[in-house]
Design a protein around this motif. Structure first.
Motif, short mmCIF file in Angstrom:
data_model
loop_
_atom_site.label_atom_id
_atom_site.label_comp_id
_atom_site.label_asym_id
_atom_site.label_seq_id
_atom_site.Cartn_x
_atom_site.Cartn_y
_atom_site.Cartn_z
N HIS A 17 27.58 -7.73 47.72
CA HIS A 17 27.17 -7.76 46.32
C HIS A 17 25.65 -7.89 46.22
CE1 HIS A 17 28.01 -9.78 42.13
NE2 HIS A 17 26.99 -8.94 42.08
N PHE A 18 25.07 -8.80 47.00
CA PHE A 18 23.63 -9.02 47.02
C PHE A 18 22.88 -7.73 47.38
CE2 PHE A 18 19.82 -10.06 49.49
CZ PHE A 18 19.12 -10.85 48.60
N THR A 19 23.34 -7.04 48.44
CA THR A 19 22.63 -5.83 48.87
C THR A 19 22.70 -4.75 47.80
OG1 THR A 19 24.56 -4.88 50.05
CG2 THR A 19 23.06 -6.29 51.32
N TYR A 20 23.82 -4.64 47.13
CA TYR A 20 23.98 -3.65 46.07
C TYR A 20 23.03 -3.95 44.90
CZ TYR A 20 26.32 -0.78 42.52
OH TYR A 20 26.60 0.12 41.54
N GLN A 21 23.01 -5.19 44.47
CA GLN A 21 22.17 -5.55 43.32
C GLN A 21 20.69 -5.45 43.68
OE1 GLN A 21 23.36 -8.93 40.94
NE2 GLN A 21 21.23 -9.43 40.53
N LEU A 28 24.63 -0.23 49.65
CA LEU A 28 25.64 -1.29 49.73
C LEU A 28 26.02 -1.47 51.19
CD1 LEU A 28 27.84 -3.16 48.43
CD2 LEU A 28 29.31 -1.16 48.45
N ILE A 29 25.79 -2.66 51.71
CA ILE A 29 26.21 -2.96 53.08
C ILE A 29 27.59 -3.61 52.97
CG2 ILE A 29 25.72 -4.25 55.19
CD1 ILE A 29 22.74 -4.12 54.39
N CYS A 30 28.56 -3.00 53.64
CA CYS A 30 29.94 -3.48 53.51
C CYS A 30 30.66 -3.37 54.86
CB CYS A 30 30.68 -2.66 52.44
SG CYS A 30 30.75 -0.91 52.83
N ASP A 31 31.96 -3.56 54.83
CA ASP A 31 32.78 -3.48 56.05
C ASP A 31 32.27 -4.44 57.11
OD1 ASP A 31 34.93 -2.62 57.58
OD2 ASP A 31 33.83 -0.92 58.41
N ILE A 32 31.84 -5.62 56.67
CA ILE A 32 31.26 -6.60 57.57
C ILE A 32 32.38 -7.32 58.30
CG2 ILE A 32 29.82 -8.66 57.68
CD1 ILE A 32 28.58 -7.60 54.98
N GLN A 33 32.29 -7.35 59.62
CA GLN A 33 33.31 -7.97 60.45
C GLN A 33 32.66 -9.03 61.32
OE1 GLN A 33 35.34 -4.76 62.55
NE2 GLN A 33 34.77 -3.40 60.88
N GLY A 34 33.45 -9.94 61.80
CA GLY A 34 32.92 -10.95 62.69
C GLY A 34 33.79 -12.18 62.74
N VAL A 35 33.24 -13.23 63.32
CA VAL A 35 33.95 -14.50 63.47
C VAL A 35 33.09 -15.57 62.81
CG1 VAL A 35 34.82 -16.19 65.12
CG2 VAL A 35 35.00 -13.75 65.63
N ASP A 36 33.73 -16.38 61.98
CA ASP A 36 33.02 -17.41 61.20
C ASP A 36 31.89 -16.71 60.43
OD1 ASP A 36 34.74 -19.46 62.04
OD2 ASP A 36 33.59 -19.74 63.88
N ASP A 41 28.88 -5.01 62.98
CA ASP A 41 29.52 -3.74 62.66
C ASP A 41 29.56 -3.41 61.16
OD1 ASP A 41 30.74 -1.36 63.39
OD2 ASP A 41 32.76 -2.19 63.20
N PRO A 42 28.43 -3.52 60.46
CA PRO A 42 28.45 -3.18 59.04
C PRO A 42 28.46 -1.67 58.81
CG PRO A 42 26.23 -3.66 59.69
CD PRO A 42 27.11 -3.93 60.89
N GLN A 43 28.88 -1.29 57.64
CA GLN A 43 28.76 0.10 57.19
C GLN A 43 27.85 0.09 55.97
OE1 GLN A 43 29.87 3.23 58.37
NE2 GLN A 43 28.34 3.71 56.84
N ILE A 44 27.05 1.13 55.83
CA ILE A 44 26.16 1.23 54.67
C ILE A 44 26.56 2.45 53.86
CG2 ILE A 44 23.79 1.48 53.88
CD1 ILE A 44 22.94 0.16 56.55
N HIS A 45 26.76 2.23 52.56
CA HIS A 45 26.96 3.33 51.62
C HIS A 45 25.63 3.51 50.88
CE1 HIS A 45 31.18 3.14 52.39
NE2 HIS A 45 31.43 2.10 51.61
N SER A 46 25.20 4.74 50.72
CA SER A 46 23.98 5.01 49.95
C SER A 46 24.32 5.93 48.79
CB SER A 46 22.90 5.64 50.83
OG SER A 46 23.33 6.88 51.34
N ALA A 47 23.66 5.72 47.66
CA ALA A 47 23.93 6.50 46.46
C ALA A 47 23.73 8.00 46.70
CB ALA A 47 23.08 6.02 45.30
N GLY A 53 25.63 7.59 58.95
CA GLY A 53 26.83 8.08 59.62
C GLY A 53 27.96 8.54 58.70
N LYS A 54 29.06 8.89 59.35
CA LYS A 54 30.22 9.45 58.63
C LYS A 54 30.89 8.43 57.71
CE LYS A 54 31.30 12.92 62.09
NZ LYS A 54 32.30 13.42 63.04
N GLY A 55 30.70 7.16 57.97
CA GLY A 55 31.32 6.12 57.15
C GLY A 55 30.62 5.91 55.81
N ASN A 56 29.48 6.57 55.61
CA ASN A 56 28.75 6.46 54.34
C ASN A 56 29.52 7.24 53.29
OD1 ASN A 56 27.01 6.50 52.16
ND2 ASN A 56 25.26 7.31 53.31
N LEU A 57 30.26 6.54 52.45
CA LEU A 57 31.08 7.18 51.43
C LEU A 57 30.34 7.36 50.11
CD1 LEU A 57 34.43 5.32 52.13
CD2 LEU A 57 33.65 7.51 53.04
#
Length: 94
Positions: A17-21, A28-36, A41-47, A53-57
């Motif tokens: 939400h912060f990155t988007y605003q 928008l940085i999303c698909d954030i994975q990890g422990v605690d 392994d984030p994915q970035i969507h750009s307008a 990469g291919k994950g940019n929707l």
């Protein structure tokens, strides 16, 4: 990357939400994975859907995030605006 919301942790959703605003609804940085609170392994969507990469929707991924995101205590603490009905990322409305 396309709407899954992990309800166990507030930090990833608030960070997305912060990155988007703060990017003016252009990234928008999303698909954030990890422990605690160690995230990888984030994915970035750009307008404009360029780069990241291919994950940019692009707008489709951003709109999906807006549709599924529910502000949490971290979003509120940071003073982030609600994303309900955020509209098109390219319009800059939040």
């Amino acid at each position: 990357n396309f709407g899954y919301v992990n309800k166990d942790r507030n930090t990833p959703q608030a960070f997305s939400h912060f990155t988007y605003q703060m990017s003016g609804c252009k990234l928008l940085i999303c698909d954030i994975q990890g422990v605690d609170d160690m995230y990888t392994d984030p994915q970035i969507h750009s307008a404009n859907r360029k780069g990241f990469g291919k994950g940019n929707l692009g707008e489709k991924g951003m709109i999906r995030f807006c549709e599924t995101h529910m502000c949490n205590p971290i979003c509120k603490y940071l003073g982030l605006k609600s994303l309900n009905g955020c509209g098109s990322p390219m319009s800059g409305s939040t």
